[in-house]
Every structure is written in structure tokens, then in C-alpha cells.
Design an enzyme around this catalytic site. Structure first.
Site, mmCIF file in Angstrom:
data_model
loop_
_atom_site.group_PDB
_atom_site.id
_atom_site.type_symbol
_atom_site.label_atom_id
_atom_site.label_comp_id
_atom_site.label_asym_id
_atom_site.label_seq_id
_atom_site.Cartn_x
_atom_site.Cartn_y
_atom_site.Cartn_z
ATOM 1 N N HIS A 70 54.501 -85.521 8.108
ATOM 2 C CA HIS A 70 54.899 -84.489 7.145
ATOM 3 C C HIS A 70 54.235 -84.725 5.792
ATOM 4 O O HIS A 70 54.794 -84.381 4.754
ATOM 5 C CB HIS A 70 56.423 -84.486 7.000
ATOM 6 C CG HIS A 70 56.994 -83.227 6.397
ATOM 7 N ND1 HIS A 70 56.452 -81.977 6.610
ATOM 8 C CD2 HIS A 70 58.077 -83.029 5.583
ATOM 9 C CE1 HIS A 70 57.163 -81.080 5.964
ATOM 10 N NE2 HIS A 70 58.141 -81.680 5.324
ATOM 11 N N HIS B 270 67.186 -80.726 7.797
ATOM 12 C CA HIS B 270 66.617 -81.752 6.918
ATOM 13 C C HIS B 270 67.556 -82.947 6.770
ATOM 14 O O HIS B 270 68.754 -82.768 6.541
ATOM 15 C CB HIS B 270 66.353 -81.178 5.515
ATOM 16 C CG HIS B 270 65.298 -80.108 5.491
ATOM 17 N ND1 HIS B 270 65.562 -78.810 5.898
ATOM 18 C CD2 HIS B 270 64.000 -80.138 5.100
ATOM 19 C CE1 HIS B 270 64.458 -78.085 5.763
ATOM 20 N NE2 HIS B 270 63.495 -78.871 5.279
ATOM 21 N N ASP C 157 63.307 -82.735 8.907
ATOM 22 C CA ASP C 157 62.253 -82.935 7.913
ATOM 23 C C ASP C 157 62.705 -83.729 6.691
ATOM 24 O O ASP C 157 63.896 -83.812 6.379
ATOM 25 C CB ASP C 157 61.756 -81.573 7.422
ATOM 26 C CG ASP C 157 60.844 -80.881 8.411
ATOM 27 O OD1 ASP C 157 60.809 -81.299 9.575
ATOM 28 O OD2 ASP C 157 60.169 -79.907 8.006
ATOM 29 N N HIS D 131 54.345 -85.306 0.154
ATOM 30 C CA HIS D 131 55.106 -84.047 0.156
ATOM 31 C C HIS D 131 54.973 -83.328 -1.186
ATOM 32 O O HIS D 131 55.953 -82.885 -1.782
ATOM 33 C CB HIS D 131 56.586 -84.312 0.473
ATOM 34 C CG HIS D 131 57.323 -83.094 0.967
ATOM 35 N ND1 HIS D 131 57.970 -82.230 0.124
ATOM 36 C CD2 HIS D 131 57.524 -82.612 2.216
ATOM 37 C CE1 HIS D 131 58.547 -81.267 0.829
ATOM 38 N NE2 HIS D 131 58.290 -81.465 2.102
#
Length: 303
Positions: free
Chosen positions: A144, A239, A93, A148
């Protein structure tokens, strides 16, 4: 709570089906309003019930692995012919990151592993060559969100749609593949999210376990969290963006991945992508005819 996976997982827009929690909450609201109209003195009980239902909805949205608000991938689905029985999914991510992502890609190449990258749209625009490299090396790129934002889960349906749809266009333009999955920032969401995902042909994905590698500086602890109870069909989260750094200044994920990938190899588990677990013919290098037709459809035609 994990939602059961259907035998045929749909590609493209889906019909939204409210969960029992959503329908129960709606019914409670109607009942509370009717009760107050019929007996105004019941307003404390009616109001209390409505407040309690909102607290339950909020708690469901704060629980990343919950399926109370809609379907949610916390493990790979069990597919016919045991296609996923010896597979794991590595999801990465918050990238792409110009420092970390190229080194992550090299590590994955060294171990012959494939991953699913949940990319932030704004970062993908800044580093399109990294998104292109993900696709060229056989990985999957998924949605995503565009920015964000930490306030994502507080957004209404219109704001959610704009944020997700913008990222969908961004990532499709750069990668040449339309994302099929969405992961909410920090995994937090609200009841408005699932109808938007259904309309955009996206599936919500969380994880089986994560290593907290954005704040844990000891790689051994991150690795232990990821490997504890490791089983086929697990979805793991690390991540490449916002990565914590060890005392030596090394992004922790770069120390975690070699041990994680070697452990999977020793257990004779192989890495697949969420996308490959979704299409009709999983674990194939070429997309199925259904997938090819879906990818070839203009974006605005699937809304």
C-alpha cells in the site's frame, strides 16, 4: 468499468499493454501536433483536444474502480471449477496499527476468516511483529506504498517506482512473502502507475464496495454499505489504520467486523485472500510451485 480477468493470470513481471484510452490519447497528441504544423490556424482546436484528453485521463485516475488506465481488480476473478463462486475477499488498509490491528486479528481468528492486509511500509517497519502475526495467522500482506502520501497520484514514473519498490522491499523483508498486489493511497493514480506495476510483478486492486470507516462514526452505517448487494466474489474494504472512532471511543471497524463476518457465514460465503485467487491453485493452504518459485526469486531479479 471492470477489466475482464484472463484465464491465466500471470505471476511475476508482465508486459505493459496500453489501454485504448492511453493509445487514443497518444494518437490525439500526435495528430494535434501534425495538424498545427500543417495548418497553424488549427491550434485552438488542437490545443483544446489535448486539454480534453488530459481531463479524461485525470478523471480516470480519480475513479478508483476504473480500468481505463489498466487492469484493476474490483471483484475476484471467476476461476475454473467455480473455485471463487462462494468466496469473498476482505481487504484491510492503512495498517499496521498497534491499537487496532491486534484486535482485528483476534476477531478474524474467532470467525475463522482470512483477510488481505494492504500495509504501509513505514508502519510495517515500526511494528514488524504485527506484520509477522498477519502471516502467522494465515492472512496475506500486500503493498500500500511506503509512506501513503496524499500526493501519490501526482507523482511521475520515477517517484512512483521508488515509493512502491521501497514498500515492496520492506514488506518482503518483514513478512517473508513478496507482495503480489498494490493498492494506491485512496485508490487514486495516474497513467504512469500501470507500467511500474507491470515491471515489479504487481497487480492493481481496488474494491467492490467500501464502508468509509475512516470517517463514518456509526458502525451500523458502515456495515450497511458493506452488506448492501453483497455477492460472491466481492472485494470489501475496511481499515485498521486511520480508523474512525465511535462516540464511545471504540474504533468503528471493531464493531463492524463481527456483524460483517456473521452475515457472510449466514450466506454460506467464505473468506479468501487476493493472493489465493491469483495463484494457479486457489484456496489452498500451500502455495503452488509457480508461487513458491516466484517467492524464492531474489527481489532484484524480477525487475
Amino acid at each position: 468499468m471492470n477489466a475482464p480477468m484472463p484465464a491465466q493470470i500471470p505471476l511475476g513481471p508482465r508486459r505493459w499493454k496500453p489501454t485504448p484510452l492511453i493509445t487514443g490519447t497518444a494518437a490525439l497528441h500526435v495528430g494535434a501536433a501534425a495538424a498545427m504544423l500543417a495548418q497553424p490556424a488549427t491550434w485552438p482546436w488542437a490545443t483544446g483536444g489535448v486539454i480534453a484528453s488530459h481531463l479524461v485521463l485525470t478523471a480516470a485516475g480519480l475513479w478508483p474502480k476504473s480500468a481505463l488506465l489498466g487492469p484493476n481488480w474490483t471483484r475476484l476473478p471467476k476461476l475454473p471449477e467455480a473455485a471463487t463462486d462462494n468466496c469473498l475477499a476482505l481487504t484491510i488498509d492503512d495498517g499496521p496499527d498497534p491499537e487496532v490491528t491486534p484486535r482485528v486479528l483476534d476477531l478474524l481468528d474467532e470467525h475463522g476468516a482470512r483477510a488481505t492486509f494492504f500495509c504501509i511500509g513505514d508502519l510495517a517497519r515500526q511494528y514488524p511483529q504485527l506484520v509477522e502475526a498477519m502471516i502467522a495467522r494465515g492472512h496475506a500482506v500486500e503493498n500500500h506504498s511506503q509512506r501513503h502520501r496524499h500526493t501519490f497520484s501526482l507523482s511521475g514514473p520515477g517517484a512512483l517506482r521508488r515509493e512502491i519498490e521501497t514498500a515492496q522491499r520492506t514488506l518482503t523483508d518483514i513478512s517473508g512473502q513478496r507482495p503480489l498486489f498494490f493498492r494506491a493511497p485512496a485508490g487514486l493514480r495516474n497513467p504512469f502507475l500501470e507500467p511500474v506495476l507491470c515491471d515489479l510483478g504487481l497487480h492493481l486492486a481496488s474494491w467492490t464496495r467500501r464502508g468509509f470507516d475512516t470517517r463514518e462514526r456509526e458502525a451500523s452505517k458502515v456495515t450497511q454499505r458493506l452488506l448492501h448487494g453483497l455477492a460472491p466474489r466481492d472485494i470489501l474494504l475496511v481499515h485498521d489504520g486511520h480508523a474512525a472512532h465511535s462516540a464511545s471511543g471504540q474504533p468503528v471497524v471493531l464493531d463492524v467486523l463481527p456483524d460483517l463476518l456473521r452475515a457472510a457465514a449466514r450466506a454460506q460465503l467464505r473468506w479468501t485472500t487476493l493472493r489465493d485467487a491469483l495463484v494457479e491453485s486457489p484456496l489452498k493452504s500451500a502455495a503452488s510451485p509457480v508461487q513458491k518459485a516466484f517467492d524464492a526469486t531474489p527481489f532484484d531479479k524480477i525487475r
